[in-house]
Design a protein around this motif. Structure first.
Motif, PDB file in Angstrom:
ATOM      1  N   GLU A   1       1.155   7.460  -5.850  1.00 24.49           N
ATOM      2  CA  GLU A   1       0.368   7.563  -7.086  1.00 24.49           C
ATOM      3  C   GLU A   1      -1.134   7.607  -6.821  1.00 24.49           C
ATOM      4  O   GLU A   1      -1.938   7.466  -7.741  1.00 24.49           O
ATOM      5  N   ARG A   2      -1.537   7.806  -5.577  1.00 24.94           N
ATOM      6  CA  ARG A   2      -2.942   7.725  -5.163  1.00 24.94           C
ATOM      7  C   ARG A   2      -3.887   8.485  -6.103  1.00 24.94           C
ATOM      8  O   ARG A   2      -4.935   7.978  -6.484  1.00 24.94           O
ATOM      9  N   ASP A   3      -3.532   9.682  -6.503  1.00 29.07           N
ATOM     10  CA  ASP A   3      -4.423  10.501  -7.329  1.00 29.07           C
ATOM     11  C   ASP A   3      -4.646   9.927  -8.727  1.00 29.07           C
ATOM     12  O   ASP A   3      -5.632  10.257  -9.382  1.00 29.07           O
ATOM     13  N   ASP A   4      -3.730   9.094  -9.188  1.00 27.56           N
ATOM     14  CA  ASP A   4      -3.841   8.516 -10.527  1.00 27.56           C
ATOM     15  C   ASP A   4      -4.378   7.078 -10.525  1.00 27.56           C
ATOM     16  O   ASP A   4      -4.536   6.486 -11.594  1.00 27.56           O
ATOM     17  N   LEU A   5      -4.629   6.526  -9.361  1.00 26.04           N
ATOM     18  CA  LEU A   5      -5.060   5.135  -9.256  1.00 26.04           C
ATOM     19  C   LEU A   5      -6.570   4.994  -9.376  1.00 26.04           C
ATOM     20  O   LEU A   5      -7.325   5.896  -8.997  1.00 26.04           O
TER      21      LEU A   5
ATOM     22  N   PRO B   1      -8.196   2.782  -4.202  1.00 26.21           N
ATOM     23  CA  PRO B   1      -7.286   3.218  -3.135  1.00 26.21           C
ATOM     24  C   PRO B   1      -6.098   2.254  -3.018  1.00 26.21           C
ATOM     25  O   PRO B   1      -6.221   1.061  -3.313  1.00 26.21           O
ATOM     26  N   PRO B   2      -4.946   2.757  -2.575  1.00 26.28           N
ATOM     27  CA  PRO B   2      -3.761   1.910  -2.435  1.00 26.28           C
ATOM     28  C   PRO B   2      -3.997   0.644  -1.610  1.00 26.28           C
ATOM     29  O   PRO B   2      -3.462  -0.415  -1.933  1.00 26.28           O
ATOM     30  N   GLU B   3      -4.816   0.748  -0.589  1.00 28.61           N
ATOM     31  CA  GLU B   3      -5.090  -0.410   0.266  1.00 28.61           C
ATOM     32  C   GLU B   3      -5.783  -1.527  -0.519  1.00 28.61           C
ATOM     33  O   GLU B   3      -5.465  -2.706  -0.365  1.00 28.61           O
TER      34      GLU B   3
ATOM     35  N   SER C   1       0.835  -1.200   0.000  1.00 32.39           N
ATOM     36  CA  SER C   1       0.000   0.000   0.000  1.00 32.39           C
ATOM     37  C   SER C   1       0.873   1.255   0.000  1.00 32.39           C
ATOM     38  O   SER C   1       0.592   2.221  -0.713  1.00 32.39           O
TER      39      SER C   1
ATOM     40  N   PHE D   1       2.124   2.078  -3.432  1.00 33.57           N
ATOM     41  CA  PHE D   1       1.108   2.674  -4.306  1.00 33.57           C
ATOM     42  C   PHE D   1       0.732   4.103  -3.891  1.00 33.57           C
ATOM     43  O   PHE D   1       0.235   4.877  -4.695  1.00 33.57           O
ATOM     44  N   GLU D   2       0.959   4.434  -2.638  1.00 28.76           N
ATOM     45  CA  GLU D   2       0.485   5.703  -2.072  1.00 28.76           C
ATOM     46  C   GLU D   2       0.914   6.948  -2.864  1.00 28.76           C
ATOM     47  O   GLU D   2       0.084   7.834  -3.101  1.00 28.76           O
TER      48      GLU D   2
END
Length: 65
Positions: free
Chosen positions: A15-19, A22-24, A9, A12-13
């Motif tokens: 890049e959160r806005d582009d995912l 959610p990273p989780e 997680s 991934f964090e």
């Protein structure tokens, strides 16, 4: 597995806005994909194939629609 999920997680964090999720959730999905890949019979996917499939999808070009 929770510690591994937390580390994933965290990767991934940034890049959160582009995912799309959610990273989780992505960390959980990636763990599931890794675990499921080891359960097959014939030839499991390589690590590189798993990462590519997860990040870019099954379609050439990486996105549907």
């Amino acid at each position: 597995m929770a510690a591994t999920r937390d580390v994933l997680s965290g990767l991934f964090e940034p890049e959160r806005d582009d995912l799309r999720l959610p990273p989780e959730r992505l960390a959980e999905a990636f763990q599931f994909l890794i675990l499921a890949s080891g359960r097959g019979g014939s030839s499991p996917l390589t690590s590189a194939e798993l990462v590519d499939l997860f990040l870019h999808g099954a379609l050439q070009g990486g996105e549907a629609g």
